[in-house]
Design an enzyme around this catalytic site. Structure first.
Site, short mmCIF file in Angstrom:
data_model
loop_
_atom_site.label_atom_id
_atom_site.label_comp_id
_atom_site.label_asym_id
_atom_site.label_seq_id
_atom_site.Cartn_x
_atom_site.Cartn_y
_atom_site.Cartn_z
CG ASP A 1 -2.14 -0.83 1.06
OD1 ASP A 1 -2.32 -1.42 -0.02
OD2 ASP A 1 -2.94 -0.92 2.01
CB VAL A 2 3.87 2.19 1.99
CG1 VAL A 2 4.89 3.33 1.98
CG2 VAL A 2 3.20 2.10 3.37
#
Length: 397
Positions: free
Chosen positions: A171-172
């Site tokens: 996600d990052v």
């Protein structure tokens, strides 16, 4: 213009939840943008508001939510209802950027896809995050992407099971890719006045981040496998040793010169000319025997003493720290955020040479719907009676 307000005057509408999209929203907030987070009244907002540790205090600003929602305003708005969607359209007519993270097809059903919104704002920039791209309806979650992109197959001990990383790193990474795409689109708009849609999928962001492990297969035909923290291409790099005072020490020796300095410090200078260890190629092949020799020497040193000596020799070394120890390092103090008894970490670690203070303008993560009335009144000039009527109809919260 102050560096931390480069995006002052830029309006961002966040139609995203969980981590990747909201992380992009906080990035723009940290650089001075006005970010409005649109949250669903039916679910009481972003699901991460409820993702709490077992002993975490009550309230709608969880530790998880507080990790990527600083500097935003929250409006509780039901955009599945025509009236709510019309309100959103009015807000978007004044916006520059929309961040969206819907399952494929949902944005179109709600009328918040790029083709619908560009009719409202021709030069709108629309940043979209999906799991597997716009044509694949499969829902993308970080843990699944970690598994499917090969990360879990490489993570863990050789004789252990695949291990998920404790941070939702896919996600990052996707968030960082979307920031880059939106910044490029913003530069293009400054030059041409044109809007654009940019998109990033979790699976593409993950695979794009395999770097040397990907090319270990593509070029060398080596399928990466689990080998603890040891590096497949370099030795001793990533190996964990135990000092005399039982601290775990990691080495990241990337050159023969660094290896020579390490050996001289440890009283093992004979290894530098040994045919088994004289260069990186042979050290990788003989890493287990090398580890045993280094561990025996390191076990005779106190950790602070050894790290001090190796730092003087420019040998990359560190102590394995807990998260709380990491957050106390003076080198990261500029990333710390605090406000209204809430603490957090900035998402943008870049420095501008002329900045005096990072994020002085950043407000703490908002409570659900905390700015609903403010936004409707100040932005759309609605009267108190109109706002109360929307509240009675459960259009807003």
């Amino acid at each position: 213009m102050e560096s931390r307000k480069l995006f002052c005057g830029v309006r961002v509408i966040e139609l995203a939840s969980v981590l990747a999209g909201p992380g992009v929203g906080q990035f723009f907030a940290e650089l001075g943008a006005d970010v409005i987070k649109v949250e669903n009244p039916a679910s009481r907002g972003d699901v991460t508001r409820t993702w709490k540790l077992k002993d975490e205090a009550d309230g709608d600003v969880s530790a998880y939510f507080a990790s990527i929602n600083w500097g935003k305003k929250s409006i509780g708005l039901d955009i599945s209802e025509k009236v709510g969607l019309e309100i959103l359209y009015k807000l978007i007519s004044k916006a520059d950027i929309v961040i969206a993270s819907y399952k494929p097809g949902d944005a179109e059903k709600l009328g918040v896809d790029y083709q619908s919104l560009r009719k409202i704002k021709k030069d709108l920039l629309y940043g979209k995050i999906t799991g597997y791209g716009s044509d694949n309806p499969k829902v993308g979650y970080d843990a699944i992407i970690q598994a499917e992109a090969g990360f879990m197959s490489m993570n863990g001990d050789p004789d252990g099971k695949p291990v998920k990383m404790p941070v939702a790193l896919m996600d990052v990474l996707a968030g960082h890719h979307l920031k880059e795409a939106l910044l490029l689109a913003y530069i293009h708009r400054l030059k041409t006045g044109e809007g654009n849609e940019v998109s990033v999928s979790l699976i593409e962001a993950a695979v794009a981040s395999l770097v040397n492990q990907g090319t270990n297969w593509l070029i060398a035909g080596k399928v990466p496998s689990r080998q603890g923290s040891s590096h497949p291409n370099i030795a001793p790099y990533g190996d964990i040793f135990t000092s005399k005072d039982q601290r775990e020490i990691i080495l990241a020796v990337g050159t023969d010169r660094q290896f020579s300095s390490l050996c001289n410090c440890l009283g093992l200078s004979n290894l530098c000319s040994d045919e088994l260890y004289k260069n990186n190629a042979v050290r990788v092949r003989n890493r287990q025997d090398l580890f045993a020799l280094l561990q025996a020497a390191i076990s005779t040193y106190e950790s602070k003493e050894l790290i001090h000596e190796l730092n003087k020799l420019k040998v990359p070394v560190g102590i394995v720290q807990s998260v709380n120890e990491a957050l106390e390092m003076p080198e990261v103090k500029s990333l710390m955020l605090e406000g209204h008894a809430v603490r957090g970490i900035a998402t943008f670690a870049g420095h501008f040479h002329n900045e005096k203070e990072k994020n002085p303008h950043l407000s703490p993560p908002p409570h659900f719907g905390a700015q609903t009335r403010e936004i409707l009144s100040a932005e759309l000039l609605m009267s108190d009676d109109e706002i109360q009527n929307l509240q009675n109809l459960s259009i807003i919260a």
